[in-house]
Scaffold this motif. Structure first.
Motif, short mmCIF file in Angstrom:
data_model
loop_
_atom_site.label_atom_id
_atom_site.label_comp_id
_atom_site.label_asym_id
_atom_site.label_seq_id
_atom_site.Cartn_x
_atom_site.Cartn_y
_atom_site.Cartn_z
N ALA A 198 -34.07 35.73 -3.61
CA ALA A 198 -34.73 34.71 -3.18
C ALA A 198 -34.05 33.51 -3.82
O ALA A 198 -33.14 33.64 -4.71
CB ALA A 198 -36.11 34.61 -4.33
N ASN A 199 -34.15 32.28 -3.24
CA ASN A 199 -33.45 31.19 -3.76
C ASN A 199 -33.57 30.73 -5.07
O ASN A 199 -34.56 30.88 -5.54
CB ASN A 199 -34.14 29.86 -2.80
CG ASN A 199 -33.17 28.66 -2.92
OD1 ASN A 199 -32.14 28.83 -3.35
ND2 ASN A 199 -33.98 27.42 -3.11
N GLY A 200 -32.44 30.62 -5.65
CA GLY A 200 -32.49 30.28 -7.18
C GLY A 200 -32.27 31.58 -8.16
O GLY A 200 -31.97 31.36 -9.33
N THR A 201 -32.02 32.67 -7.54
CA THR A 201 -31.85 34.10 -8.26
C THR A 201 -30.45 33.70 -9.05
O THR A 201 -29.62 33.33 -8.44
CB THR A 201 -31.92 35.13 -7.38
OG1 THR A 201 -33.22 35.45 -6.99
CG2 THR A 201 -31.70 36.58 -8.26
N GLU A 202 -30.47 34.14 -10.27
CA GLU A 202 -29.29 34.05 -11.08
C GLU A 202 -28.57 35.40 -11.56
O GLU A 202 -27.60 35.54 -12.03
CB GLU A 202 -29.45 33.28 -12.30
CG GLU A 202 -30.02 31.82 -11.79
CD GLU A 202 -30.17 30.77 -13.23
OE1 GLU A 202 -30.12 31.44 -14.20
OE2 GLU A 202 -30.31 29.73 -13.08
N ASP A 203 -29.15 36.42 -11.32
CA ASP A 203 -28.83 37.73 -11.88
C ASP A 203 -28.94 38.80 -10.67
O ASP A 203 -29.44 40.10 -11.03
CB ASP A 203 -29.50 38.19 -13.05
CG ASP A 203 -31.32 38.24 -12.83
OD1 ASP A 203 -31.57 37.78 -11.69
OD2 ASP A 203 -31.58 38.75 -13.78
#
Length: 391
Positions: free
Chosen positions: A54-59
């Motif tokens: 998903a948009n913005g996932t950081e991991d």
């Protein structure tokens, strides 16, 4: 007079509506109108585009899945690029409703989606979004005990040894897969924090081909660690060469595909000394060498050369030739834990044996165990084996 006429007209109109509601022709018209309204509503369902991660996932896991999907429309173009502008390889589905990356991503990298989708109503919409993959605290590698395109005996387990302890065993085990050309019941078992084995419930069927897929890259191993790479291998199970080493009858009997091949006199470990007893249970051949140098300072011997050595454990147990114990072979147990055969008999067995062949030691007082640092897989009954699974 004018009032009464208007009231009468109203009554006639009302009656007309009531009659129309009961007439067959009017019902068809109403149904057709309803269906047309439904069609109009269906056309108006908006197109929806979604990205994974998903948009913005950081991991995000670099192993995926990494995809774009669209409903009520088609993809026109899709590109996933890293921070350096390099595009990730991928391919659209035949129906044009999805696109999936076909190569793994890097650890600790940023990626951006671009592209266009067109809805069933003909309207276009941009594909946008960005995400970052996880940065591992450390990476753990796994190595297999079997080699590509090799042939092994019917007792060979598949073992994966890890470079560091694995604490999330369930996650790792889900990434492991065994495919066989012959239906084979088997299971994974964790024999330590750094080693997981797969073995069949019973010996392999000769001729079975086996594919191992350890898809470990991007998989969490626990405590912030992730897999460093995938490991795959393809091998074959050979003929069924099974040795039975009876410490009570002092015989070493070998069968090949169910037919007796050899019946040799043998001498096993001295039973009065626990440090010399040949351990009981199914051993698995590890390797072989035309000559092996034996050393055991506890028993005052060093660099004793013996011919036709077949290693069956890491605790010093071999099947080998030894002229010095010929007098005892078939009569008594005098060795320091090995199965001693006459050199000419040891050569006959040596020429036939391959890694993975079972050597079942019977009649001994000390069982094979984890302490032997070997393939003790077959020393565990099936229920005990299943209890070691992390699934």
């Amino acid at each position: 007079m004018g009032i009464r006429k208007r009231w009468a007209a109203a009554v006639v109109l009302t009656v007309g509506v009531l009659v129309a509601g009961c007439g067959g022709g009017s019902e068809s018209a109403t149904t057709a109108a309803t269906e047309q309204q439904a069609k109009n509503v269906a056309v108006q369902v908006p197109m929806a585009v979604s990205t994974t991660p998903a948009n913005g996932t950081e991991d995000a896991s670099p192993a995926g899945p990494v995809k774009v999907s669209v409903t009520e429309g088609k993809l026109v173009s899709v590109a996933l690029t890293n921070a350096d502008g390099k595009q990730v390889a991928g391919a659209p589905a035949a129906d044009g409703t999805s696109w999936v990356a076909s190569e793994p991503l890097g650890y600790g990298k940023s990626y951006t989606w671009t592209g266009t989708a067109v809805g069933n109503d003909g309207k276009e919409a941009p594909i946008t979004g960005a995400f970052t993959t996880v940065t591992p605290a450390r990476q753990i590698s796994g190595s297999l005990n079997v080699g590509d395109d090799q042939t092994y005996g019917v007792a060979m387990p598949v073992a994966i040894e890890f470079s560091a302890p694995v604490t999330d065993k369930a996650s790792v085990q889900k990434a492991l897969k065994i495919e066989t050309s012959v239906p084979t019941e088997g299971a994974w078992a964790w024999l330590s924090d750094t080693e997981v084995h797969w073995r069949p419930k019973a010996y392999w069927t000769p001729g079975t081909t086996v594919d191992v897929h350890a898809n470990l890259y991007g998989v969490p191993h626990g405590d912030g660690a992730y897999g460093s790479q995938d490991v795959t291998v393809h091998f074959t199970i050979g003929r069924a060469l099974i040795a039975t080493a009876d410490t009570q009858t002092h015989r070493f009997v070998v069968t090949k595909d169910g037919q007796q091949l050899f019946d040799f006199p043998s001498s096993y470990g001295l039973e009065s000394d626990p440090g010399r007893v040949t351990h009981n249970g199914i051993h698995v051949v590890i390797s072989k060498s035309p000559e092996v140098s034996m050393t055991n300072l506890k028993y005052d011997y060093k660099d004793v050369k013996v011919p036709w050595g077949v290693q069956i454990s890491y605790n010093g147990e071999y099947v080998h030739g030894y002229e010095g114990s010929r007098y005892a072979q078939g009569n008594e147990n005098v060795s320091h834990g090995c199965a001693n055969l006459a050199p000419e008999n040891a050569k006959l067995y040596y020429d036939e044996v391959i890694p993975g062949d079972p050597v079942n030691v019977t009649g001994s007082s000390i069982p094979l165990s984890e302490a032997d640092r070997t393939y003790y897989d077959w020393a565990l009954d099936w229920s005990a084996w299943l209890a070691k699974s992390a699934a």
